[in-house]
Design a protein around this motif. Structure first.
Motif, PDB file in Angstrom:
ATOM      1  N   GLY A 196       4.086   5.734  -5.319  1.00  0.00           N
ATOM      2  CA  GLY A 196       4.194   5.663  -6.773  1.00  0.00           C
ATOM      3  C   GLY A 196       3.167   6.520  -7.491  1.00  0.00           C
ATOM      4  O   GLY A 196       3.484   7.185  -8.490  1.00  0.00           O
ATOM      5  N   VAL A 197       1.931   6.521  -7.003  1.00  0.00           N
ATOM      6  CA  VAL A 197       0.870   7.304  -7.644  1.00  0.00           C
ATOM      7  C   VAL A 197       1.202   8.789  -7.609  1.00  0.00           C
ATOM      8  O   VAL A 197       1.114   9.493  -8.630  1.00  0.00           O
ATOM      9  CB  VAL A 197      -0.483   7.029  -6.954  1.00  0.00           C
ATOM     10  N   TYR A 198       1.607   9.286  -6.445  1.00  0.00           N
ATOM     11  CA  TYR A 198       1.894  10.724  -6.317  1.00  0.00           C
ATOM     12  C   TYR A 198       3.172  11.121  -7.050  1.00  0.00           C
ATOM     13  O   TYR A 198       3.225  12.173  -7.702  1.00  0.00           O
ATOM     14  CB  TYR A 198       1.982  11.117  -4.839  1.00  0.00           C
ATOM     15  N   LEU A 233       0.820  -1.209   0.000  1.00  0.00           N
ATOM     16  CA  LEU A 233       0.000   0.000   0.000  1.00  0.00           C
ATOM     17  C   LEU A 233       0.857   1.263   0.000  1.00  0.00           C
ATOM     18  O   LEU A 233       0.538   2.246  -0.685  1.00  0.00           O
ATOM     19  CB  LEU A 233      -0.930  -0.003   1.218  1.00  0.00           C
ATOM     20  N   SER A 234       1.958   1.241   0.744  1.00  0.00           N
ATOM     21  CA  SER A 234       2.833   2.414   0.810  1.00  0.00           C
ATOM     22  C   SER A 234       3.554   2.651  -0.514  1.00  0.00           C
ATOM     23  O   SER A 234       3.751   3.800  -0.932  1.00  0.00           O
ATOM     24  CB  SER A 234       3.846   2.252   1.949  1.00  0.00           C
ATOM     25  N   TYR A 282       2.506  12.589   0.046  1.00  0.00           N
ATOM     26  CA  TYR A 282       3.044  11.230   0.177  1.00  0.00           C
ATOM     27  C   TYR A 282       4.229  11.148   1.132  1.00  0.00           C
ATOM     28  O   TYR A 282       4.880  10.099   1.224  1.00  0.00           O
ATOM     29  CB  TYR A 282       3.413  10.664  -1.202  1.00  0.00           C
ATOM     30  N   LEU A 283       4.507  12.217   1.862  1.00  0.00           N
ATOM     31  CA  LEU A 283       5.565  12.160   2.866  1.00  0.00           C
ATOM     32  C   LEU A 283       5.314  11.058   3.906  1.00  0.00           C
ATOM     33  O   LEU A 283       6.251  10.335   4.262  1.00  0.00           O
ATOM     34  CB  LEU A 283       5.717  13.526   3.544  1.00  0.00           C
ATOM     35  N   PRO A 284       4.089  10.878   4.426  1.00  0.00           N
ATOM     36  CA  PRO A 284       3.879   9.776   5.379  1.00  0.00           C
ATOM     37  C   PRO A 284       4.216   8.408   4.799  1.00  0.00           C
ATOM     38  O   PRO A 284       4.727   7.540   5.512  1.00  0.00           O
ATOM     39  CB  PRO A 284       2.381   9.882   5.705  1.00  0.00           C
ATOM     40  N   ALA A 285       3.948   8.202   3.506  1.00  0.00           N
ATOM     41  CA  ALA A 285       4.275   6.917   2.881  1.00  0.00           C
ATOM     42  C   ALA A 285       5.781   6.691   2.875  1.00  0.00           C
ATOM     43  O   ALA A 285       6.251   5.562   3.091  1.00  0.00           O
ATOM     44  CB  ALA A 285       3.721   6.870   1.457  1.00  0.00           C
TER      45      ALA A 285
END
Length: 524
Positions: free
Chosen positions: A363-365, A357-358, A383-386
């Motif tokens: 990847g999407v962002y 999921l991460s 996406y920093l948390p990812a």
């Protein structure tokens, strides 16, 4: 027939009592196992209060050093809130539907409680509190995934005090509340938790209602909801529930607020309004530039500022912090060389799901921002948390991670000394200092003409609330009025206008250097 009673005397009352623990209790009485059990209980109890402590710590630090280098959208938001006499469609914005509404309510609440502050300060306070909540939610995610209090608290602090996040946490913007609800949504879809597709759809909708860019999280959450159940039928149903509920909420909100703002349900206009963006945005694509901006953006997420920004601000406490920074860097390097020994990465099943999921989240962002405004580092906050979660999974294979704490301390100190602390001083932001100086120049009621809306005009206008700003539409200008940079340029674009300016200029105030060009002239 008499009864015979057999009395069993416990061995504790006999001289030959055997005090060795029986096998069932051996683990309890074994010192090593006992202390491990007590440590685990202590860790569990700390994990309940850790988010609260983390929230309090980060909130206090954020609130003590609010930025004075304002994000241009924040000035526009604050002006719109102060101009609104009540909750009205004038507060609607297609890119962040409900942010101005939330800001207006919080601003009025603080004013009702007796706080004599302006909307910009209220929005900064709101973001500081919401950002501290983000750190607490991320800690809960990391703790659930890594089962390590040390790693979880270090990574949550790294997130809270990374450069771009920290800077925007003390400013007025819609990114912080949007990321908060993204984190809550991700927490709800963690493996092992009870599937709540409708609640996840609602929190995701709130995230997108604060900022439109949250829409890219949709496939990540849909997959997360799908993977939460063990039966194939329930998996598909949960995913469908989430997708349908989220789509209905988003469409209803956009259509309803669009109708309130425009008085029409025109679908074509609704679509154009929904995907609109600032005309100042440079959306031209260049492969090499996008690559450079993308790499630079990853670095600026964590590290920011300049050493020379401390010029004129050095004092004994700052010197102490600089020495602490040097010590933290040296300690980090020493421990990195001596103690970090990676082993084979082994992840549990639920950790593999979080990894998937991460990676999809990142990847999407990253892919989208490679083509759309890659120069805007603040968009990467989504996406920093990812990235922090991926770092946590990578560190799970490290046997000794003592260097991590030193690294986090070094990052926090460097960002504070070279970015956050200088940014909290007015003199480090020339446009703001210039705008405040004009308070002495412009009495209440002064008329100022501008040719086009721009961030400099918004800033000067906001910090001179007694002035009257008018769009330059004709050659009729009040005597004694002032012209802003864009109005001056508009008049000088014609020979007649240039001659008129040359003969009617009375005073001039200007801020002009390589970074800024702000100019005002008074005419008679």
């Amino acid at each position: 027939m008499g009864l015979r009673m057999r009395v069993v005397i416990p061995p504790i009352f006999t001289a030959k009592a055997d005090y060795r623990p029986i096998p069932e209790h051996r683990g309890y009485y074994d010192n090593r196992t006992y202390y491990r059990s007590m440590l685990r209980l202590t860790m569990d109890s700390r994990s309940h209060i850790a988010p609260l402590i983390l929230f309090s710590l980060t909130a206090v630090i954020y609130l003590l050093f609010p930025t004075r280098v304002y994000y241009w959208d924040g000035i526009v938001f604050a002006q719109a809130i102060e101009d609104a006499s009540r909750l009205s469609p004038a507060l609607v914005h297609p890119n962040h539907l409900i942010y101005n509404f939330a800001g207006y309510i919080f601003y009025k609440l603080l004013r009702a409680l007796g706080a004599d502050i302006r909307a910009l300060t209220a929005l900064q306070i709101l973001n500081s509190l919401l950002s501290a909540l983000c750190a607490g939610v991320l800690f809960s995610i990391l703790s659930s995934m890594l089962r390590s209090f040390y790693l979880s608290i270090c990574l949550a602090l790294l997130f809270a005090f990374s450069a771009t996040w920290w800077k925007f946490s003390t400013d007025a913007n819609a990114y912080i509340p949007s990321v908060l609800f993204l984190l809550i949504s991700f927490y709800l879809v963690l493996p092992g938790k009870k599937p709540r597709p409708l609640l996840t759809a609602f929190t995701f909708f709130l995230s997108m209602a604060f900022h439109q860019l949250a829409v890219l999280m949709f496939p990540v959450l849909a997959l997360g909801v799908y993977l939460q159940d063990v039966t194939l039928t329930r998996q598909a149903l949960n995913a469908v529930y989430f997708c349908v509920a989220a789509a209905v909420l988003i469409f209803a909100a956009y259509a309803g607020l669009f109708y309130l703002a425009t008085g029409t349900f025109d679908v074509a206009r609704l679509m154009r309004w929904t995907v609109s963006y600032s005309p100042d945005a440079d959306t031209k694509f260049n492969l090499w530039s996008s690559l450079q901006y993308s790499l630079r953006g990853q670095i600026r997420l964590f590290f920011g500022g300049r050493i020379n920004s401390l010029r004129g601000l050095v004092n004994p406490p700052i010197v102490v912090l600089l020495l602490c920074l040097v010590a933290a860097i040296l300690f980090f390097i020493f421990n990195l060389v001596q103690n970090l020994r990676p082993s084979k990465l082994r992840l549990a099943t639920r950790q593999k799901t979080v990894l998937l999921l991460s990676l999809l989240w990142t990847g999407v962002y990253v892919s989208f921002l490679f083509f759309w405004l890659p120069q805007n580092t603040f968009y990467r906050l989504f996406y920093l948390p990812a990235l922090i979660i991926l770092l946590g999974l990578a560190l799970a294979s490290i046997r000794n991670t003592r260097a991590l704490a030193a690294f986090v301390i070094a990052v926090a100190l460097a960002n504070f000394l070279f970015l956050i602390y200088p940014s909290s001083h007015v003199e480090k932001y020339p446009p703001l200092a210039f705008a405040l100086q004009m308070n002495d120049e412009w009495p209440a009621g002064t008329a100022i003409y501008y040719g086009a809306e721009n961030s400099d005009e918004d800033l000067v206008r906001y910090f001179n609330p007694g002035t009257r700003w008018q769009l330059l539409r004709s050659s009729t200008i009040e005597s004694g009025a002032w012209l802003e940079t864009t109005a001056i340029d508009q008049l000088r674009s014609t020979p007649e206008g240039a001659r008129w300016l040359d003969t009617h200029t009375h005073k001039e105030r200007e801020l002009s250097d390589s970074a800024y060009r702000i100019r005002f002239v008074q005419v008679y």
